[in-house]
Design a protein around this motif. Sequence first.
Motif, short mmCIF file in Angstrom:
data_model
loop_
_atom_site.label_atom_id
_atom_site.label_comp_id
_atom_site.label_asym_id
_atom_site.label_seq_id
_atom_site.Cartn_x
_atom_site.Cartn_y
_atom_site.Cartn_z
N GLY A 326 -5.18 10.69 -9.99
CA GLY A 326 -4.27 11.22 -11.27
C GLY A 326 -5.14 11.84 -12.32
N THR A 327 -4.57 12.29 -13.42
CA THR A 327 -5.07 13.07 -14.39
C THR A 327 -5.45 12.08 -15.42
N SER A 328 -6.77 12.23 -16.16
CA SER A 328 -6.79 11.46 -17.18
C SER A 328 -6.03 11.67 -18.30
N ARG A 329 -5.14 10.75 -18.87
CA ARG A 329 -4.26 11.09 -20.09
C ARG A 329 -4.83 11.31 -21.28
N GLU A 330 -6.15 10.53 -21.38
CA GLU A 330 -6.72 10.56 -22.76
C GLU A 330 -7.10 12.27 -23.08
N GLU A 332 -5.71 14.73 -21.61
CA GLU A 332 -4.56 15.43 -21.84
C GLU A 332 -4.10 15.46 -23.26
N ALA A 333 -4.37 13.99 -23.93
CA ALA A 333 -3.87 13.91 -25.38
C ALA A 333 -4.97 14.88 -26.27
#
Length: 416
Positions: A326-330, A332-333
Amino acid sequence: MTPGGSLPVEVLFGLYLGLLTGIVPAFVAGSLGFLVRYFTGVTLPGFGVVVLALSIASVQGGLLGLVEPNIAQSPRLLIAVLVVLMLALYAHSQGDKLGAELPRHLSLTSIRQRTLSADVVELVGTMGQVTVRPTGEIHDMEGYPPLSPALRRSLKNGSWRLPADLPLSELESRLEERLRTDHDLGDVSVTIDERARATITAAPPSGGLSKRIPDGRRAVSIATLVPTGLARGDEVSIRAEARTLSGTVLSARTAVDDEHAADESPVDDGTPVPDGGDAEADPDPAPKPNAASAGGIGRVTVAVARRDVKALLETETPRLVVRSRGTSREFEAFTLVKRAGHVIRRFTVGPNADADLRAAADVTVLAARRQGSETGGRRSGWVFAPGIERSLEPGDEVFVAGPEAATDEFVEAVAR
């Protein structure tokens, strides 16, 4: 003629007795002057120093007078007293001066929070970075086997880029973690000085495969088609006939990988080894622990649940499917914050922080790591907004976000 002899002889005897008797009073006066000035900020009066020095000297002089009563009737006593007083007053002035100049809040924590020298910091964009290199030999850690020549040479020739805005203690922790990850070390200790020179003490890897197997799982090696780029740590699904099993890759090796390793190994062309050399001192470099596989037919070692071991071993042609993490949410933030025109800064609150600007600044405190009296001078864990209840205090390590101009002004006022 004097009772004890000629005047020059009496002067010499007086200087001798004064130096001999004045050592203890001078030491006591200097120590007292330092302690009083350091802890109270007040200078000990000179009259008190004189009385104290004479009191101590009288004890020693009284013992000496019992042996030779004529001393009390000779000029040497006056000279000895003057020498004792001069020594005591001089020692007191030096102790008082030292107590005034020595920092009053010196602690081991403040020493470990020292930072790098400015001339070793490299500016990359708006961020400062530093290249850390080892100095001296790589030391073996006590209680562990010695490092292999290849690993010792790899550590000695290595260099690592780290953020330059961190205290040395944090840089040491980050480098230790990186060395553990990159070289799979059993243990490592790093000390970095202000010139970004690292002293490394390391232990070799121990129990390489068994150490990487999670609790409750078993390692199984299978022959299959290895996807290109497969590396240790990838999560895979293994299709074993009618079942689909989940596992974690521990290692992967193919024929192409073996060919690459053979091409990179030194070739013996018959050249004699120079005198004093060692033909075995430069062994083949070990592959990097996290190197990706080139793909093809090969063998893969995976960690699977105990209940799946039998089914996997009974499968003749297992197939691997790599699962997406998946995509690294940090990240993205962080991208959303930059897209909104804001920046994120990390700093330590200084002792002269501007409290008014701290409250009125148009910035948001994202996280803070406390350091205060309630933690005994040690840093506690990170506290994230909105859990930050009290205001920032000197020594707190903080992440803030906001418009670039306002954030830079806030950091300049609070971090000084």
